[in-house]
Write a protein that holds these residues in place. Structure first.
Motif, PDB file in Angstrom:
ATOM      1  N   THR A 267     -78.642 -87.413 -53.031  1.00 45.31           N
ATOM      2  CA  THR A 267     -78.597 -86.369 -52.460  1.00 45.31           C
ATOM      3  C   THR A 267     -77.255 -86.723 -51.150  1.00 45.31           C
TER       4      THR A 267
ATOM      5  N   THR B 216     -82.126 -89.480 -57.767  1.00 44.03           N
ATOM      6  CA  THR B 216     -82.748 -88.101 -57.350  1.00 44.03           C
ATOM      7  C   THR B 216     -81.224 -88.832 -56.438  1.00 44.03           C
TER       8      THR B 216
ATOM      9  N   ASP C 137     -76.651 -85.175 -56.504  1.00 45.09           N
ATOM     10  CA  ASP C 137     -77.290 -83.934 -56.940  1.00 45.09           C
ATOM     11  C   ASP C 137     -77.116 -82.790 -56.905  1.00 45.09           C
ATOM     12  N   ASN C 138     -77.028 -82.631 -55.427  1.00 46.17           N
ATOM     13  CA  ASN C 138     -77.058 -81.979 -54.425  1.00 46.17           C
ATOM     14  C   ASN C 138     -76.426 -82.704 -53.163  1.00 46.17           C
TER      15      ASN C 138
ATOM     16  N   GLN D  70     -79.138 -93.428 -59.816  1.00 51.54           N
ATOM     17  CA  GLN D  70     -79.355 -92.023 -60.544  1.00 51.54           C
ATOM     18  C   GLN D  70     -80.217 -92.665 -62.094  1.00 51.54           C
TER      19      GLN D  70
ATOM     20  N   GLU E 195     -83.559 -93.315 -63.388  1.00 53.69           N
ATOM     21  CA  GLU E 195     -83.471 -91.948 -62.454  1.00 53.69           C
ATOM     22  C   GLU E 195     -83.817 -91.310 -61.514  1.00 53.69           C
TER      23      GLU E 195
ATOM     24  N   LYS F   9     -86.253 -91.240 -54.657  1.00 52.80           N
ATOM     25  CA  LYS F   9     -85.360 -90.434 -53.764  1.00 52.80           C
ATOM     26  C   LYS F   9     -84.078 -91.069 -53.288  1.00 52.80           C
TER      27      LYS F   9
ATOM     28  N   LYS G   2     -73.750 -76.870 -58.331  1.00 50.51           N
ATOM     29  CA  LYS G   2     -74.883 -77.749 -58.224  1.00 50.51           C
ATOM     30  C   LYS G   2     -74.917 -76.911 -56.259  1.00 50.51           C
TER      31      LYS G   2
END
Ligand SMILES: Cc1cc2nc3c(=O)[nH]c(=O)nc-3n(C[C@H](O)[C@H](O)[C@H](O)COP(=O)(O)OP(=O)(O)OC[C@H]3O[C@@H](n4cnc5c(N)ncnc54)[C@H](O)[C@@H]3O)c2cc1C
Ligand SMILES: Nc1ncnc2c1ncn2[C@@H]1O[C@H](COP(=O)(O)O)[C@@H](O)[C@H]1O
Lengths: 248, 318
Positions: free
Chosen positions: A58, A56, A80-81, A50, A54, A2, A198
């Motif tokens: 933010t 994520t 992603d967000n 990412q 893989e 993350k 998103k």
């Protein structure tokens, strides 16, 4: 994995810098805002992770609603967000405490800040955030590679580079070199469309106090006229530099 | 309440920017009628500091750490600052100074000001003038805490000698629960780094290609200057990124900045504005750099620069 990328909303590099309210506030009139360039290098590196790991990604900013366009741009680039901590970024200390309060709950493996923001030039949020999160910090980071469980890093130092080894979790201060200028991602139509769908979450700030305040701003004094020297008279240039400017 | 300065060294020598920090610290200690403490790591001979008004020097043996260690150095500095009742701590504007400054500030529960360009204008509370908007402006900032950490912008205060009697004391190195391990350090072959340089010679796209950089290097050599470049020059790989100066590159605060074949875009000027004397050599009289420079030559770099270099060389040898 993350990743959190901290984004500072700054005036475009071509902006004219003026002040209002008796030099107590930055004049935002006619100013276009951009993603702080150092943060954009960091965001691009995050997007690569990412894709490879893989991870994520933010993005978070401490700022008022006027910051949302650049968060949308980050989403269009591939984050992603997005999270906006709804507060005026009073100083670096305040920003770091807000980002820490959010990041603590999310357990990020890698936190990317920029080396410095090009408006306030504090160069402090990353280090302070790392301290809050009890993670090591690397300033002026120009390389970050994952090698198994290890992270290989490079820091630009005065007159050279330092190669380091560490482990996640980690906070870095990104700058050019982490990725190159040509690698920066320009959002395409699809990215822009997807960005609208998103999540952009607005978070209430925690109780925290700034550690400093700005009393006033000042512009550098107007520059006098340049003294031109003829190409046929380089001796005069040397003379001026030696005897008038005391520079050589 | 005493003043503490962090002294950086390289190959057992105190860096010039740290002697500047000591000079600055002395001036503050005088204004506050208090003593000046210095802390350095792994330095064998610290006697030079007495000439810059340091009253007490802590020399820290660094166990196995032969390289700068931001975590342990900042913890050590904070431990000493607490034990010595320090309320103002100063670091330089070097890469390491800027790295460690905010780490110290947060551990010390102090406010932090980077890019400070002069002595505080008030002490209760501390008020400083610092550059912001990448040298396009300044701000006057006020501390809201009773302890302050300042990172002094290089070349903004200068070196000022003042005799004192600094007896070295051995300090204790603080451990830290985590830190990054330095594997190797690559020092670039350039003789002078931009950060330490009194003079910087910078080349732009006007030089046409990397094969022409000997013009910049030769001029820099005669002047004992560091070499720098504009952003497109480093983006195209003509020169290393470490030489890129400007708003998104390194700031330059040298005494003399010579720009050759650089147009003077706002982002370039932002980073070099705080250099004291600016010289531009450009074939286009309309180049924006002429508005920002003190001295200018409208001419072809390929003619002007070799002549300037050879005349300076002759002058040096005379
Ligand atoms: C977000 C952003 C950030 C940026 N940050 C930076 C930054 O940090 N630093 C930076 O430098 N730029 C930065 N730029 C780029 C900046 O806008 C300019 O494009 C850049 O500075 C121009 O570089 P230059 O002067 O080398 O090239 P040019 O603008 O192409 O200028 C070349 C100059 O050389 C002159 N010339 C040509 N031939 C000769 C000759 N024979 N003899 C003498 N002179 C000659 C020309 O007249 C011209 O003025 C940034 C841009 C953006 C958008
Ligand atoms: N208001 C903000 N919101 C989120 N991140 C920020 C903010 N201000 C600064 N940062 C981050 O901290 C870095 C250093 O900023 P500064 O300490 O202000 O120079 C920036 O490059 C950003 O990554």
């Amino acid at each position: 994995m993350k990743i959190l990328v901290c984004i500072s909303n700054v005036p475009d590099t071509t902006s004219k810098i003026n002040f209002t309210d008796e030099n107590r506030a930055f004049d935002t009139q006619g100013v276009t805002y951009i993603i702080n360039p150092n943060d954009e290098f960091g965001l691009t590196r995050a997007i690569w992770l990412q894709q490879q790991e893989e991870a994520t990604v933010t993005v978070a900013t401490v700022g008022e609603a006027s910051c949302e366009p650049i968060l949308r741009k980050c989403l269009a680039i591939g984050a992603d967000n997005a999270v906006r901590i709804d507060a005026f970024p009073e100083d670096g200390f305040y920003v770091a405490s807000q980002l820490a309060a959010y990041a603590e709950k999310e357990a990020f493996d890698l936190v990317i800040t920029g080396r410095e923001s090009i408006d306030y030039n504090g160069g402090m949020v990353g280090a302070m955030l790392a301290n809050y999160l009890e993670m090591p910090y690397l300033a002026n980071c120009i390389q970050l590679e994952k090698e198994g469980e290890s992270i290989l890093l490079q820091r630009e130092i005065d007159g050279g580079k330092e190669n380091l080894k560490g482990k996640l979790p980690l906070v870095i201060g990104a700058q050019k070199g982490l990725v190159e200028e040509k690698d920066l991602i320009i959002p395409n139509m699809r990215g822009i469309m997807q960005a609208r769908q998103k999540p952009l979450e607005v978070v209430t700030p925690i109780e925290s106090e700034a550690s400093s305040s700005i009393k006033s701003y000042e512009k550098p004094p107007a520059k006098g006229h340049v003294k031109l020297v003829d190409t046929g008279d380089i001796d005069q240039l040397i003379d001026l530099l030696q005897n008038e400017a005391n520079a050589i | 309440m005493s003043v503490l300065v962090y002294i950086e060294t390289q190959n057992q020598e105190i860096k010039k920017s740290s002697l500047e920090v000591a000079s600055y610290g002395r001036a503050i200690a005088d204004a506050k009628s208090t003593s000046l403490i210095a802390v350095c790591f792994g330095l064998e001979d610290s006697s030079q500091l007495a000439a810059y008004g340091v009253d007490k020097v802590f020399v820290i043996p660094t166990a196995g750490d032969i390289h700068f260690n931001a975590e342990r150095y900042s913890s050590t500095l904070v431990a000493i600052a607490k034990a010595e009742a320090v309320d103002l701590l100063i670091v330089s504007g070097s890469a390491n100074g800027r790295f460690i400054g905010p780490l110290i500030a947060i551990k010390f529960e102090a406010s932090y000001f980077s890019n400070v360009i002069g002595l505080p204008t008030a002490y209760d509370p501390v008020e400083v003038k610092r550059s912001c908007f990448t040298n396009k402006a300044f701000n006057h900032s006020i501390s809201k805490k009773d302890k302050v950490v300042i990172s002094l912008s290089s070349n903004s205060f200068g070196l000022h000698e003042k005799a004192a009697e600094a007896a070295p004391v051995e300090g204790t190195y603080s451990p830290s629960s985590f830190s990054l391990e330095v594997v190797t350090v690559e020092q670039s072959s350039a003789k002078v780094s931009i950060a330490d340089a009194d003079i910087v010679v910078s080349g732009g796209r006007g030089l046409k290609g990397p094969e022409n950089w000997h013009l910049i290097e030769e001029l820099a050599n005669v002047l004992g200057a560091a070499t720098a470049c504009s952003k497109p020059v480093s983006d195209m790989g003509w020169r290393p990124h470490s030489e890129h100066v400007g708003q998104t590159g390194k700031p330059v605060a040298s005494n003399l900045y010579i720009a050759i074949g650089v147009s003077g875009a706002i982002q370039h000027l932002a980073g070099i504005n705080s250099s004291k004397v600016k010289v531009v050599i450009n074939s286009d009289p309309e180049a924006p750099f002429f508005k920002a420079a003190d001295y200018g030559v409208v001419g072809d770099a390929f003619e002007v620069v070799p002549e300037l270099t050879s005349k300076l060389k002759a002058l040096k040898e005379a």
